[in-house]
Scaffold this motif. Sequence first.
Motif, short mmCIF file in Angstrom:
data_model
loop_
_atom_site.label_atom_id
_atom_site.label_comp_id
_atom_site.label_asym_id
_atom_site.label_seq_id
_atom_site.Cartn_x
_atom_site.Cartn_y
_atom_site.Cartn_z
N ALA A 64 0.85 -1.20 0.00
CA ALA A 64 0.00 0.00 0.00
C ALA A 64 0.88 1.24 0.00
O ALA A 64 2.01 1.21 0.50
N ILE A 65 0.34 2.32 -0.54
CA ILE A 65 1.08 3.58 -0.56
C ILE A 65 0.16 4.71 -0.10
O ILE A 65 -1.03 4.75 -0.45
N CYS A 66 0.71 5.61 0.73
CA CYS A 66 0.00 6.80 1.19
C CYS A 66 0.72 8.02 0.62
O CYS A 66 1.92 8.20 0.86
N CYS A 67 0.01 8.84 -0.14
CA CYS A 67 0.61 10.06 -0.69
C CYS A 67 -0.50 10.89 -1.33
O CYS A 67 -1.66 10.48 -1.31
N THR A 68 -0.13 12.03 -1.88
CA THR A 68 -1.11 12.80 -2.63
C THR A 68 -1.36 12.10 -3.97
O THR A 68 -0.47 11.42 -4.49
N PRO A 69 -2.55 12.23 -4.55
CA PRO A 69 -2.80 11.59 -5.84
C PRO A 69 -1.85 12.06 -6.93
O PRO A 69 -1.42 11.27 -7.77
N SER A 70 -1.49 13.34 -6.91
CA SER A 70 -0.58 13.83 -7.95
C SER A 70 0.79 13.19 -7.81
O SER A 70 1.46 12.92 -8.81
N TYR A 71 1.22 12.91 -6.57
CA TYR A 71 2.53 12.28 -6.41
C TYR A 71 2.48 10.81 -6.83
O TYR A 71 3.47 10.28 -7.36
N ALA A 72 1.35 10.16 -6.63
CA ALA A 72 1.21 8.78 -7.09
C ALA A 72 1.39 8.72 -8.61
O ALA A 72 2.08 7.84 -9.14
N LEU A 73 0.78 9.67 -9.32
CA LEU A 73 0.93 9.71 -10.77
C LEU A 73 2.36 10.04 -11.18
O LEU A 73 2.90 9.48 -12.14
N TYR A 74 2.98 10.94 -10.42
CA TYR A 74 4.36 11.32 -10.73
C TYR A 74 5.29 10.12 -10.56
O TYR A 74 6.18 9.88 -11.38
N LEU A 75 5.08 9.36 -9.48
CA LEU A 75 5.89 8.16 -9.27
C LEU A 75 5.72 7.19 -10.45
O LEU A 75 6.70 6.61 -10.94
N ALA A 76 4.47 7.03 -10.89
CA ALA A 76 4.21 6.13 -12.02
C ALA A 76 4.95 6.60 -13.27
O ALA A 76 5.60 5.82 -13.97
N GLU A 77 4.86 7.89 -13.52
CA GLU A 77 5.50 8.44 -14.72
C GLU A 77 7.02 8.33 -14.67
O GLU A 77 7.66 7.92 -15.64
N GLN A 78 7.60 8.68 -13.50
CA GLN A 78 9.06 8.61 -13.36
C GLN A 78 9.54 7.16 -13.47
O GLN A 78 10.58 6.88 -14.06
N GLY A 79 8.78 6.25 -12.87
CA GLY A 79 9.16 4.84 -12.96
C GLY A 79 9.13 4.34 -14.38
O GLY A 79 10.05 3.63 -14.83
N GLU A 80 8.11 4.73 -15.12
CA GLU A 80 8.00 4.30 -16.52
C GLU A 80 9.15 4.86 -17.34
O GLU A 80 9.71 4.18 -18.21
N GLU A 81 9.53 6.12 -17.06
CA GLU A 81 10.66 6.72 -17.81
C GLU A 81 11.97 6.01 -17.52
O GLU A 81 12.87 5.98 -18.34
N MET A 82 12.06 5.42 -16.31
CA MET A 82 13.27 4.68 -15.94
C MET A 82 13.23 3.24 -16.44
O MET A 82 14.13 2.45 -16.17
N GLY A 83 12.15 2.91 -17.12
CA GLY A 83 12.04 1.57 -17.68
C GLY A 83 11.47 0.54 -16.72
O GLY A 83 11.57 -0.67 -16.97
N LEU A 84 10.89 0.98 -15.61
CA LEU A 84 10.32 0.04 -14.65
C LEU A 84 8.92 -0.38 -15.07
O LEU A 84 8.17 0.42 -15.62
#
Length: 438
Positions: free
Chosen positions: A177-197
């Motif tokens: 589970a993750i607790c954060c703001t919704p915008s940060y959840a999306l940012y994490l997803a985007e950054q992870g995808e850019e890193m090839g995860l």
Amino acid sequence: MIYNEEFETLPREALEALQLKRLKNVVERVYHTVGFYRKAFDNAGVTPDNIETLEDIRKLPFTTKQDLKDNYPFGMFAVPMSNVVRLHASSGTTGKPTVVGYTQRDIETWSRLMARSFVAAGLTKNDIIHNAYGYGLFTGGLGAHYGAELLGASVIPMSGGSTKKQLLILQDFGPTAICCTPSYALYLAEQGEEMGLDMKSLNLRVGVLGAEPWSEKMRREIENRLEILALNIYGLSEIIGPGVAMECAEGRNGMHIFEDHFIVECVDPVTGETLPYGEEGELVFTTLTKEAFPLVRYRTRDLSRLIHEPCRCGRTMLRMARISGRSDDMLVIRGVNVFPSQIESVLLGIEGLEPHYQLIVDRQDKLDTLEIQVEVGEALFSDEVRSLQQLERRISKDIKDYLGVTAAVKLVGPKSLQRYEGKAERVIDKRTNVFNHS
């Protein structure tokens, strides 16, 4: 799943009897321990003896954020400082944030409410919770932390920022589970995808997201990109912090308000009159069990509507719809509450700046951004570029130091910003369509 079935499924009649008992107690207590309330109640011509039914709460005056500022820092506390074990504060400037205090019992109550919230999200002691809410004076981080520990879950106290490290922990520690703001959840997803995860391959299955407005469209995007169940949580420092209300995994249609600890009203923002269920208005909360910092009829300025219909999860408490906006000019930027007047106070404290500015709020790469355009005087504007850049950096640093929010500062020439004959339109919020789009 329900954490405290006895209270969370109380029949309405029993719940309202409990609320009335606790309301009488809190009104009696603040009348005799908080000078502000004694004066306010006397001015309204009401005493604790006048509270005989729940509807009598409407006889009591509202409490506003300005009242809290006028009694800064500890004037609203109902217990001696020796009984206060924790202090939190909102963002503020000129040394006037909103300060809230907690007794040990308050901390325990808050922890139980957060544990309730996590269980409503389908979490158990077997979960690992990645907590990316900020730790410190902001209530988000520690509120979630203590609730997760009470539940018996394993907590990763990440706090905000350090995105690459967060992604490393998400891969290696396997939080569920993750607790954060919704915008940060999306940012994490985007950054992870850019890193090839492969973000969908993480063990995450639930997101407990809040501290800023977000839409159903944003929920769907988060759920698709992280392959999780994204749930909405509501809270505010003045009332207790996160855990005032929580969406359940079963219903996912409004957040259950924990009414055995809070009385909620929905009022017309202009008249203050109580509105019927289903009609949008301003939320007003009264705390029923807080010891150090009880509040009576606190006007949140958050706009929502109350949902009376039963939920399939079995909880009997009222639900609130997601926040649709504010009845004042407060901005929420990456979970931080910011008033244009606070920014103005910082700007006016710097020599050479004109009292003309414009705030542009946007969302880029899934994160909120704030640009401050501010005019400089003739003499300053003719200075060399290096001097102007130094001034921009100083303003940005002062904004960060005072308000806790990062801003891009752009100095503009004299008389280049629009002038207004009436009320100046200081804010251009380009996120409005994002929040309202469902």
